[in-house]
Design an enzyme around this catalytic site. Structure first.
Site, mmCIF file in Angstrom:
data_model
loop_
_atom_site.group_PDB
_atom_site.id
_atom_site.type_symbol
_atom_site.label_atom_id
_atom_site.label_comp_id
_atom_site.label_asym_id
_atom_site.label_seq_id
_atom_site.Cartn_x
_atom_site.Cartn_y
_atom_site.Cartn_z
ATOM 1 N N GLY A 332 62.321 43.451 44.710
ATOM 2 C CA GLY A 332 61.758 42.267 45.336
ATOM 3 C C GLY A 332 60.783 41.565 44.426
ATOM 4 O O GLY A 332 60.673 41.855 43.238
ATOM 5 N N PHE A 334 57.552 41.659 44.213
ATOM 6 C CA PHE A 334 56.414 42.377 43.653
ATOM 7 C C PHE A 334 56.623 43.882 43.616
ATOM 8 O O PHE A 334 55.678 44.643 43.627
ATOM 9 C CB PHE A 334 55.143 42.043 44.445
ATOM 10 C CG PHE A 334 54.617 40.679 44.159
ATOM 11 C CD1 PHE A 334 53.858 40.435 43.033
ATOM 12 C CD2 PHE A 334 54.909 39.635 44.999
ATOM 13 C CE1 PHE A 334 53.385 39.172 42.758
ATOM 14 C CE2 PHE A 334 54.440 38.362 44.736
ATOM 15 C CZ PHE A 334 53.670 38.135 43.611
ATOM 16 N N GLY A 335 57.868 44.325 43.565
ATOM 17 C CA GLY A 335 58.087 45.749 43.451
ATOM 18 C C GLY A 335 59.536 46.136 43.577
ATOM 19 O O GLY A 335 60.376 45.346 43.990
ATOM 20 N N VAL A 337 62.294 49.334 44.909
ATOM 21 C CA VAL A 337 62.427 50.435 45.864
ATOM 22 C C VAL A 337 63.410 51.468 45.311
ATOM 23 O O VAL A 337 64.492 51.108 44.840
ATOM 24 C CB VAL A 337 62.926 49.930 47.231
ATOM 25 C CG1 VAL A 337 62.987 51.080 48.237
ATOM 26 C CG2 VAL A 337 62.026 48.823 47.746
ATOM 27 N N LYS A 350 58.569 52.578 47.405
ATOM 28 C CA LYS A 350 58.372 51.242 46.833
ATOM 29 C C LYS A 350 57.274 51.324 45.782
ATOM 30 O O LYS A 350 56.117 51.630 46.082
ATOM 31 C CB LYS A 350 57.995 50.235 47.912
ATOM 32 C CG LYS A 350 57.727 48.841 47.348
ATOM 33 C CD LYS A 350 57.629 47.800 48.434
ATOM 34 C CE LYS A 350 58.984 47.518 49.012
ATOM 35 N NZ LYS A 350 58.962 46.401 49.971
ATOM 36 N N ASP A 448 56.690 37.256 57.882
ATOM 37 C CA ASP A 448 57.767 37.222 56.878
ATOM 38 C C ASP A 448 59.042 37.812 57.488
ATOM 39 O O ASP A 448 59.693 38.671 56.897
ATOM 40 C CB ASP A 448 57.358 38.001 55.623
ATOM 41 C CG ASP A 448 58.161 37.573 54.404
ATOM 42 O OD1 ASP A 448 58.806 36.506 54.446
ATOM 43 O OD2 ASP A 448 58.156 38.309 53.391
#
Length: 636
Positions: A332, A334-335, A337, A350, A448
């Protein structure tokens, strides 16, 4: 025929037709004044690096450079080898680009020594917008900026006003890029140029910028004598002058009438001031390093002192559990998984990127999701906080995220879901949101809600995930004021006022349900112009009594349950009311889904506001927001 100087930067092949002068090496000083990390890229030099807030990059262009571009990329994730991806301005997923990036992106364009002894430069929105920018001249010694025009500016955040048809993750596309039709593009000028709905707000906010819009055909380039150095600034303050003040020759001091003693005094005073400044900066830098070190140490201790926190893992434990982060499930903003195994339990870990993550936001997510428990919320098992490392450990959801199962797109080999499975998923999402809004100690707005943040177990039971953007609302308050957050395509209209209630989730829920029903995204630029926006189509079909046209045509089972699906659309329309007060509570949505009450029928059938009045320029000229992306977790 277009002017050669105007076409020069945007139609680079024609550059070969112009006389080229040999120019000396030019220096570009690139500074990030944004509150978030930016990954600038440059061609043709093949440059690229990470710029944290306040950092600069000195880019020395080779003497052979004739034309080029610099642009900011955002929402990036790169590995040690420099490969990865970005939300905006990506170019093949590499850090050191040798090719132009993909829109949307704000461009700094230049041509050195063309058409004689002149540099041409501009800020271009021809590929859309993602980060505010200034392009400033830095006069070389002896020139003092003589012969230079002002530097172009685009200091405000266009993404905040972007029409829904042009929105993209982290930025705003140009209509010419999205629709690829001549009526939205202009390269030659002339009397046929007229403002368009999709271009006028670009011009109001960034009148210096070039954009291929019909009302921008006669814009001019900015020029300087060859050999001038330049500064490119991301997220400049709105009150920064367009260019450094040039020294006026008429104000130079005449040495014959200026006493030498005063010259000596001024010189000594300047030297002393410089020495004091150097000492102060050195002392301040030393103190800052000590403060940052102590903050990290104290931060780690603070994580351990919080009551009711979930299990705290060491980084080494999670490294072993994921086999050194070897099996990536998704990535994603900012990270990333990773799949893992801890004891007898399968887990999803994550690993959050260092960019864009604060201790406050991380604590908010850990405390929030760690203290709530519901069958339709993804369970947070634990977390890791060691120095700069931040990781979240969730229960493993074998079917992955909902977007994998509902979008009928090329390369998606998953079979279409039947109506009962889709209805079950819709009900589970509603129950999860109802718990957050009405059953917790404080109301929790998720902010979100989208298919990427809805995970499925082996039996297609749905659970909400990713609470990095959530907001707590006291029970005695009707709303909360916050900066825009979430994902384009799922945002309620009230985000334009920043006065948010949990009803923003209800609108997003309505969008998600329509995507589940239709098997497509709300915003899909691969479709024809009239079909790009699903919710606009919903407005049209309800007026013409053709709602059946919106049901997923790839599923015979969906077509067989046409009347039930249309009833679900009636519930969606209630959730999509522009006035948030007219939307239902999620507990009422659950009652409708379970057959205990009927959906409201006295509703407004306008679900999208297209007037430019909904994009107020005056209210947002004072600040520049970062790209819209998940603060912590990002999309899965």
């Amino acid at each position: 025929m277009p002017s050669p100087s105007r076409t020069l930067l945007h139609l680079l092949p024609l550059f070969l037709l112009l006389p080229i002068a040999t120019n000396g090496a030019v220096t570009l000083s690139i500074t990030n004044r944004c509150s978030y990390t930016v990954w600038p890229a440059a061609v043709p030099v093949g440059g690229g690096m990470q710029l944290n807030p306040g950092e600069s990059w000195i880019l020395r262009m080779p003497s052979s450079t004739t034309t080029g571009r610099v642009w900011p990329r955002t929402g990036c994730s790169f590995d040690g080898a420099g490969s990865g991806s970005c939300q905006t301005g990506d170019c093949g997923g590499v850090l050191n680009c040798t090719q132009y990036g993909q829109p949307p992106q704000t461009l700094a364009e230049f041509s050195f020594g063309a058409s004689g002894q002149t540099d041409y430069f501009d800020i271009s929105l021809a590929d859309g917008f993602n980060v505010p920018m200034d392009f400033l001249l830095v006069p070389t010694e002896g020139q003092e900026g003589q012969g230079c025009s002002k530097g172009p500016r685009c200091a405000t955040n266009i993404t905040s006003q972007c029409p829904s048809q042009l929105k993209a993750p982290g930025g705003c596309n140009n209509a010419c890029t999205v629709f690829n039709q001549s009526k939205y593009c202009c390269t030659g000028g002339g009397s046929s140029c007229e403002p368009t709905t999709y271009s006028v707000f670009f011009i109001r906010m960034c009148p210096d910028a070039y954009g291929y819009s019909l009302d921008d055909c006669s814009s001019t380039l900015f020029t300087c004598p060859m050999g001038t150095n330049y500064q490119i600034m991301f997220c400049p303050p709105v009150d920064t002058p367009a260019s450094p003040p040039a020294t006026n020759p008429s104000t130079h001091t005449n040495s014959s009438t200026f006493p030498r003693s005063r010259v000596l005094g001024i010189t000594l005073g300047s030297v002393c001031s410089l020495i004091v400044l150097v000492i102060f900066i050195t002392f301040f830098t030393y103190k800052l390093r000590i403060w940052r070190y102590r903050e990290v140490e104290e931060g780690d201790e603070e994580f351990g002192e919080l009551p009711g926190m979930p299990t705290r893992f060491t980084f080494h434990q999670l490294e072993e559990a994921t086999d050194h982060f070897g099996d990536k499930l998704g990535e994603g903003g900012f990270g990333s998984v990773f799949e893992g195994q801890y004891g007898a339990e399968k887990i999803a870990v994550k690993h959050l990127d260092q960019a864009g993550q604060g201790k406050k936001e991380f604590l908010a997510e850990v405390q929030t999701i760690g203290s709530i428990h519901h069958i339709n919320l993804v369970r947070l098992i634990g977390f890791c906080a060691e120095k700069s490392e931040r990781l979240l450990v969730y229960e493993y959801m074998p079917k992955g995220s909902l977007d994998r199962w509902i979008y009928n797109r090329h390369g998606n080999d998953t079979p279409p879901l039947d109506w009962q499975t889709r209805r079950k998923i819709i009900t589970h999402i509603a129950k999860g949101l109802s718990y957050l809004h009405e059953e917790c100690m404080k109301r929790i707005a998720h902010l979100d809600v989208k298919p990427q943040n809805i995970l499925l177990d082996e039996n297609f039971n749905a659970k909400l995930s990713d609470f990095g953007l959530c907001k707590l609302i006291d029970r005695d308050k009707s709303q909360v004021i916050t900066k825009m957050r979430g994902t384009p395509g799922y945002l309620a209209h009230e985000w334009l006022t920043s006065q948010i209630t949990e009803k923003a989730d209800v609108y997003s829920f309505g969008i998600v349900v329509m995507e589940i029903i239709s098997g497509r995204k709300n915003l899909d630029t691969s479709r024809s112009e009239e079909s790009i926006h699903l919710i606009t189509l919903l407005e049209e079909k309800v007026e013409s009594n053709e709602l059946a046209d919106l049901i997923d045509k790839h599923s015979t089972d969906m077509q067989a349950h046409q009347q039930e699906v249309i009833q679900m659309m009636r519930l969606v329309m209630w959730c999509l009311q522009i006035d948030c007060k007219r939307r239902p509570q999620m507990s009422d949505v659950v009652k409708v889904l379970e057959g205990h009450m009927n959906a409201e029928t006295e509703i407004d059938h306008k679900f999208v506001t297209t007037s430019l009045a909904t994009f107020p320029v005056a209210e947002i000229l004072g600040y520049s927001d970062p790209p819209i992306a998940s603060v912590l977790s990002g999309p899965r």
